[in-house]
Motif scaffolding. Sequence first.
Motif, mmCIF file in Angstrom:
data_model
loop_
_atom_site.group_PDB
_atom_site.id
_atom_site.type_symbol
_atom_site.label_atom_id
_atom_site.label_comp_id
_atom_site.label_asym_id
_atom_site.label_seq_id
_atom_site.Cartn_x
_atom_site.Cartn_y
_atom_site.Cartn_z
ATOM 1 N N UNK A 12 6.659 -2.100 -10.223
ATOM 2 C CA UNK A 12 7.018 -0.829 -10.858
ATOM 3 C C UNK A 12 7.169 -0.992 -12.366
ATOM 4 N N UNK A 55 3.415 5.840 -5.840
ATOM 5 C CA UNK A 55 3.401 5.835 -7.305
ATOM 6 C C UNK A 55 2.132 6.498 -7.844
ATOM 7 N N UNK A 56 1.072 6.483 -7.064
ATOM 8 C CA UNK A 56 -0.241 6.911 -7.548
ATOM 9 C C UNK A 56 -0.409 8.424 -7.550
ATOM 10 N N UNK A 57 0.529 9.113 -8.147
ATOM 11 C CA UNK A 57 0.433 10.567 -8.291
ATOM 12 C C UNK A 57 1.111 10.927 -9.594
ATOM 13 N N UNK A 58 0.485 11.813 -10.355
ATOM 14 C CA UNK A 58 0.920 12.053 -11.726
ATOM 15 C C UNK A 58 2.390 12.439 -11.849
ATOM 16 N N UNK A 77 4.753 9.610 -10.892
ATOM 17 C CA UNK A 77 4.787 8.544 -11.895
ATOM 18 C C UNK A 77 5.604 8.975 -13.105
ATOM 19 N N UNK A 105 1.655 2.347 -18.240
ATOM 20 C CA UNK A 105 1.542 3.791 -18.427
ATOM 21 C C UNK A 105 2.028 4.202 -19.814
ATOM 22 N N UNK A 108 3.789 -1.368 -14.007
ATOM 23 C CA UNK A 108 3.039 -0.112 -14.011
ATOM 24 C C UNK A 108 3.584 0.834 -15.076
ATOM 25 N N UNK A 136 0.796 -1.221 0.000
ATOM 26 C CA UNK A 136 0.000 0.000 0.000
ATOM 27 C C UNK A 136 0.841 1.290 0.000
ATOM 28 N N UNK A 161 2.406 1.747 -3.454
ATOM 29 C CA UNK A 161 1.420 2.110 -4.467
ATOM 30 C C UNK A 161 0.968 3.551 -4.293
ATOM 31 N N UNK A 162 0.793 3.967 -3.042
ATOM 32 C CA UNK A 162 0.377 5.344 -2.788
ATOM 33 C C UNK A 162 1.430 6.323 -3.301
#
Lengths: 99, 99
Positions: A81, A9-12, A15, A88, A84, A3, A6-7
Amino acid sequence: MMVPILAAIAEHTRLQALLLLADGSEHCVCELMQKLDATQSRMSRHMQVLRQAGLVVDRRDAQWVRYRLNPDMPPGVYAVLKTILAAERGERPEERKIA
Amino acid sequence: MMVPILAAIAEHTRLQALLLLADGSEHCVCELMQKLDATQSRMSRHMQVLRQAGLVVDRRDAQWVRYRLNPDMPPGVYAVLKTILAAERGERPEERKIA
DNA sequence: TCCCTTCATGCGCATCTGCGCATATGCAGG
DNA sequence: CCTGCATATGCGCAGATGCGCATGAAGGGA
């Protein structure tokens, strides 16, 4: 366990930074902020988040700080990673069942 | 494109729910909330987040709502989910270079 | 020593997120 | 209908997150 990673990575912007770092070489904050159109403080803070998540490491080089992907990243995290970033980029994954 | 999907996965209860759904079968909210020790409204809202992210689909069945992984998930997203779930389970990934 | 460049950080703010509580909705059975 | 079970949702709140602005800290060069 995944978690916090992932949190991170989960931002523009973060990333996009990881996409740039995925070329395997080092990049300074000034380069990242230019390429990603971010202010200095914003870029710096995002890199701190990635560093605390264990995704990148930094190195002092004169007045620059060079960031690169963490070479000691756990294999599972590394695989996540990689997948993902490929998604992307719009790359096609290899086939496999989910369970 | 991946950020909203990653944000949906990057939460403990939702990730655990995806792990349960990864067996390929359907699960009602009452089952998920029991197994994950969540209140009803909390579980329901988390499933809405997963649904809006396109990760799961739901189906009315009498007074129950059955959730399952979205069978029409894009291949790239499917690959990401599969890799994350494997990492969360502590499974070893197959080798490969990142760039 | 002074100045410039690079990067980090304290602060305040606006927004988002996750939650519980209460209530509404959908469906089945009597 | 009325009751009961399963699920969704409006509401408000506390904490987290992302941001800009200003400042601090570290290093290089004249």
